[in-house]
Write a protein that holds these residues in place. Structure first.
Motif, short mmCIF file in Angstrom:
data_model
loop_
_atom_site.label_atom_id
_atom_site.label_comp_id
_atom_site.label_asym_id
_atom_site.label_seq_id
_atom_site.Cartn_x
_atom_site.Cartn_y
_atom_site.Cartn_z
N LEU C 210 5.34 43.34 -20.39
CA LEU C 210 5.74 42.67 -19.15
C LEU C 210 5.19 41.24 -19.17
CD1 LEU C 210 6.78 42.65 -16.19
CD2 LEU C 210 4.60 43.66 -15.51
N PRO C 211 6.09 40.24 -19.23
CA PRO C 211 5.61 38.85 -19.38
C PRO C 211 4.74 38.37 -18.21
CG PRO C 211 7.93 39.00 -19.96
CD PRO C 211 7.56 40.31 -19.34
N VAL C 212 3.71 37.62 -18.57
CA VAL C 212 2.86 36.93 -17.60
C VAL C 212 3.12 35.44 -17.78
CG1 VAL C 212 0.47 36.40 -16.95
CG2 VAL C 212 1.06 38.71 -17.76
N HIS C 213 3.47 34.77 -16.67
CA HIS C 213 3.71 33.34 -16.72
C HIS C 213 2.59 32.61 -16.00
CE1 HIS C 213 7.77 34.84 -17.59
NE2 HIS C 213 8.02 33.67 -18.12
N THR C 214 2.35 31.37 -16.40
CA THR C 214 1.42 30.55 -15.63
C THR C 214 2.11 30.10 -14.35
OG1 THR C 214 2.10 28.42 -16.52
CG2 THR C 214 0.48 29.66 -17.80
N LEU C 215 1.33 29.51 -13.44
CA LEU C 215 1.91 29.03 -12.18
C LEU C 215 2.87 27.87 -12.45
CD1 LEU C 215 -1.10 29.21 -9.69
CD2 LEU C 215 0.70 30.89 -10.11
N ALA C 216 2.77 27.28 -13.67
CA ALA C 216 3.73 26.24 -14.05
C ALA C 216 4.96 26.86 -14.71
CB ALA C 216 3.06 25.24 -14.99
N ARG C 217 5.10 28.17 -14.59
CA ARG C 217 6.24 28.94 -15.12
C ARG C 217 6.31 28.91 -16.65
NH1 ARG C 217 7.27 32.82 -12.63
NH2 ARG C 217 9.24 33.06 -13.69
N GLN C 218 5.18 28.71 -17.27
CA GLN C 218 5.12 28.73 -18.73
C GLN C 218 4.83 30.16 -19.18
OE1 GLN C 218 1.93 26.31 -20.13
NE2 GLN C 218 2.82 26.00 -22.16
N PRO C 219 5.63 30.71 -20.11
CA PRO C 219 5.30 32.05 -20.59
C PRO C 219 3.95 32.04 -21.29
CG PRO C 219 7.07 31.08 -21.90
CD PRO C 219 6.82 30.15 -20.76
N PHE C 220 3.13 33.09 -21.10
CA PHE C 220 1.72 33.00 -21.49
C PHE C 220 1.27 34.26 -22.23
CE2 PHE C 220 -2.83 32.86 -19.62
CZ PHE C 220 -3.32 32.26 -20.76
N LEU C 221 1.35 35.40 -21.53
CA LEU C 221 0.86 36.66 -22.08
C LEU C 221 1.89 37.73 -21.76
CD1 LEU C 221 -2.75 36.38 -20.58
CD2 LEU C 221 -2.16 36.02 -22.99
N PHE C 231 2.12 36.46 -25.47
CA PHE C 231 3.56 36.30 -25.24
C PHE C 231 4.25 35.95 -26.56
CE2 PHE C 231 7.48 34.12 -24.26
CZ PHE C 231 8.04 34.98 -23.33
N LEU C 317 4.18 28.09 -28.54
CA LEU C 317 3.94 27.86 -27.12
C LEU C 317 3.02 26.69 -26.85
CD1 LEU C 317 3.27 31.18 -25.26
CD2 LEU C 317 5.10 29.54 -24.91
N ALA C 318 1.94 26.62 -27.61
CA ALA C 318 0.83 25.75 -27.20
C ALA C 318 0.78 24.46 -27.97
CB ALA C 318 -0.48 26.50 -27.35
#
Lengths: 168, 325, 319
Positions: C210-221, C231, C317-318
């Motif tokens: 289940l994707p976790v996004h940052t508050l900036a809507r960036q996919p993260f984990l 992610f 991503l990074a």
């Protein structure tokens, strides 16, 4: 708490060299009495740290490895590697390690800019030193001692009563 | 039960001793310990002086060498163990099996404590460490309930130490690569989590945004207290929900359960916080010392003032209570 | 590979191994996945079993015998993985029973397995902390004949460990979302307003995490029950020649909800020299679209980063 304007006002009229001299003497004494501070700072000792009290019309720039402290009018822009801005009592708490600086460090009342690692190194290094600014200032500020001691002693008293969230 | 207290600097070490610690734990100023933060930790001379001071007050010193040895650089870790033993450490807190094997072989007289970073969470795991390396004490990971601990204690032949106060890892300790996923620096390899070198604060309109590496960890509206961007304590979007996906900013406090911990067979209570200042250490150690001596009815009042020092000014019993899961 | 400065491959190239399915797939899906692996995937070893959450064990257990039979009939070596986190007596019993009764080598997922497997031939999974050769030698002396190293390790460490523990086979986590953390608390259940003890197995709704996004809507984990995975998808298909040169024996592919037969085939084609690493990467991006590839850990950088090798590959991503 903040320094009441009535107490901060005299700093507007004091000649800068007088403040510089008093602050410089204390700084030199602190650095001489705490040689471990530089050792603990490691590479971060060569950086320029800005202390910008929001309730005084002054800025302080510290270069630990020289060692040197410069006092500037607040209106003069300063270039630093890391700077911390906030009410003087919080800055003093950071300098003295009188209480948990973590709490101060990341509370909303302070804003920290630039090299976070350098600032963290400085606060950890300072925490290991037993600096007592009101005492040192009072003894060293000459004819302006009472003014300095009164302002600084008052704000520290307030600082010890306050707390803020921690960071880890 | 012993009270095991943190020290990140010699000043904090003195405060901990003076405030009533039974033992103080600390580490060398390098990657060998899990609080390898800038400006913290001890030189060999500082450790020698601190141990001497502790001895004079009949307080023990535990040295944490609890990161995992980097392949090819093992000498740094072996040297840390040799020096800690030479300087008179009362125990070594270790996480790496290779380092435990070295210590058991070279310094069989040294008292080996298993770091929380080793993640020994059950009886078989603890018995592995006792049989293979002669471990005398295990610091349990913060993933067990008190009944779990009581059952575990009956099946192992070494002492148990548990964290009771301070920062709370949401993830099983020693098994988390979140920090290195984002920054390349990890607790296991570098002794850092969410390192300050990768932290940025950014003002976005009225909001303060905290970032770690290239990722936004939190966003604080005006007036809300800001926190350090520790990865697992950030706000994220998961599906339709937005918020603290892993843990709210809160720190651990299980002092309300010390009688249950004693009955469970716990030998020592540990305070987290080698990265915290000396004033924090003094306050927490003295308060916990008083709380341990007080009756159950007096304890809440004693502990209440510590809540101000805690992250987000809130505390949690964490995994010690089952409903946290 | 076109670049002649690269090290020569060792005499015997590594083979492919398939790691356990980390997600909760329903029994029939799980069975059919392995049947197809048995019939079509060019992998030499298959490690299977539930590693993340003991509450899931009953979903796949009824199908395990059929799956193992089919895999062995196809000539695959089968290993059984033990749980990554053991806190309950029920879980301890499960690990002990596996160690005592398994007809197949057990892959240790935690320290308790190391205790009960002592003296028997076994393997070590990527969630046991092996960061140096001293640790590898210790585990080897207790019966570990193969070790899958933690994904966090940079290449220099991998090379040192292999050099320092010559009697052990080493395996590298080369494809799949990387296991980053495990917790007593179930963030997956928490995200749906549930707790671990009353989770209703909602993690089964997310067979690829289940994707976790940052508050900036960036996919993260991504969440996988009590486990947190990256992610990004680890992709060392461009580094297979180096892995081979430093003596890695097996390349582990960790199942995602995509065509894993095609993933295995892409790796095999790179190993056999039919396609180069760049083309391998391009194939992975087609087979498993929408998930950025990363290889940062191997290059001693942030794990989410993608370090481009020969040409200007797309960034992770990074970066």
């Amino acid at each position: 708490m903040r320094i009441p304007p009535a107490m901060a006002a005299p700093f507007d009229f004091l000649p800068l060299f007088v403040i510089q001299r008093a602050v410089g003497l204390v700084f030199a004494q602190v650095m001489a009495r705490h040689p471990a501070l530089l050792d603990r700072l490691g590479d971060h000792g060569a950086k320029r740290y800005g202390f910008l009290p929001t309730d005084l019309p002054l800025s302080f720039v510290v270069e630990p490895s020289i060692p040197m402290i410069s006092v500037l009018r607040r209106s003069v822009p300063v270039t630093t590697d890391a700077a911390i801005e906030g009410p003087l009592y919080l800055l003093l708490a950071l300098l003295e390690g009188k209480y948990d600086a973590d709490a101060l460090f990341f509370s909303r009342d302070l804003s920290v800019t630039g090299d976070m690692e350098a600032m963290l190194a400085l606060r950890n290094a300072l925490d290991d030193c037993d600096i007592d600014l009101p005492l040192d200032l009072g003894a060293m500020a000459g004819p302006f001692g009472p003014l300095v001691t009164r302002a600084v002693g008052y704000v520290r008293e307030q600082a010890l009563l306050e707390e803020a969230p921690a960071w880890n | 039960m012993e009270l095991i207290c943190p020290a990140g600097t010699p000043s904090a070490f003195h405060e901990a001793v003076n405030a009533g610690a039974d033992a103080v734990y600390c580490g060398f100023r390098d990657e060998t310990n899990a609080r390898n933060f800038p400006g913290l930790n001890f030189s060999r001379d500082e450790l020698a002086q601190s141990i001497a001071y502790a001895r004079s007050k009949e307080v023990m010193t535990f040295v944490a060498i609890n990161t995992f040895m980097r392949a090819g650089k093992e000498a740094l870790w072996y040297g840390a163990v040799d020096d800690a033993v030479r300087l008179g450490a009362d125990a070594l807190i270790l996480a790496d099996f290779g380092l435990m094997a070295y210590t058991a072989e070279r310094h069989p007289q040294a008292r080996l404590h298993v770091s929380v970073q080793a993640s020994a969470s059950n009886a078989d795991a603890v018995n592995f460490l006792v049989e293979a390396f002669g471990a005398k004490r295990v610091v349990l990971p913060r993933i067990l309930t008190i009944p779990d601990i009581a059952k575990l204690a009956k099946k192992i032949s070494c002492e148990i130490e548990v964290f009771v106060f301070g920062g709370l890892c949401v993830m099983a300790e020693g098994r988390c690569s979140l920090s290195s996923y984002v920054t390349g620096k990890s607790p296991n390899m570098n002794g850092v989590c969410s390192p300050a070198s990768h932290v940025h604060y950014r003002q976005d309109g009225k909001d303060l945004v905290s970032e770690l590496g290239d990722f936004t960890i939190n966003r604080f509206p005006a007036g809300e207290a800001a926190g350090y961007p520790t990865l697992c304590k950030g706000r994220f979007d998961v599906g339709d929900s937005s918020g603290y996906a892993f843990e709210d900013p809160a720190s651990l406090d299980v002092m309300a359960h010390i009688d249950a911990l004693r009955e469970a067979g716990v030998s020592a209570l540990k305070i987290e916080g080698r990265q915290r200042g000396k004033a924090y250490v003094a306050e927490v150690v003295s308060t916990l010392r008083k709380t341990l001596a007080a009756g159950p009815l007096e304890r809440p009042a004693l502990m209440s003032r510590l809540h101000l020092l805690s992250e987000g000014q809130r505390t949690t019993s964490g995994a010690y209570e089952k409903r946290w899961r | 590979m076109p670049d002649s400065s690269k090290p020569e491959p060792s005499s015997s190239a590594p083979t492919l191994s398939l790691g356990p399915v980390p997600y909760l797939w329903d029994g029939p899906k799980w069975r059919d996945f392995y049947f197809r692996i048995a019939d079509e995937a060019p992998v030499s070893h298959v490690t299977l079993g539930e590693i993340v959450c003991s509450k899931r064990l009953h979903f796949t257990e009824p199908f395990a015998a059929d799956v193992i039979e089919r895999l062995e009939a196809a000539g695959k070596r089968v290993h059984l993985a033990s749980l990554a986190m053991v806190t309950l007596e029920r879980e301890s019993r499960h690990v002990r029973a596996m160690a005592a009764d398994s007809l197949w080598p057990v892959e240790a997922g935690d320290l308790s397995a190391l205790h009960v497997l002592n003296g028997r031939p076994h393997t070590i999974g990527p969630l046991v902390n092996v960061y140096n050769a001293a640790t590898a030698r210790l585990l080897s002396s207790r019966g570990a004949f193969s070790i899958c190293l933690p994904p966090e390790l940079p290449m220099a460490s991998v090379a040192e460990i292999i050099k320092g523990a010559p009697d052990t086979d080493f395996e590298i986590f080369a494809f799949g979302r990387m296991p980053l953390a495990i917790s007593a608390r179930c963030a997956h259940a928490r995200s749906k307003g549930l707790t671990k003890d009353n989770c209703q197995f909602i993690c089964a709704n997310d067979p690829d995490g289940l994707p976790v996004h940052t508050l900036a809507r960036q996919p993260f984990l991504a969440l996988n029950g009590v486990q947190t995975v990256s992610f990004t998808c680890q992709a060392l298909i461009g580094e297979l020649d180096e892995l081979s040169a430093i003596g890695v024996r097996r390349i582990r592919l960790s199942p995602q909800d995509c065509d894993m037969v095609a993933v295995a085939q892409a790796h095999q084609d790179v190993l056999s020299g039919q396609i180069d690493g760049e083309e391998g990467l391009a194939r992975l991006r087609t087979i498993y679209p929408g998930v950025p590839l990363s290889n940062g850990f191997f290059h001693d950088e942030a794990g989410a980063a993608f370090v481009a090798r020969t040409r200007n590959a797309a960034s992770g991503l990074a970066s």
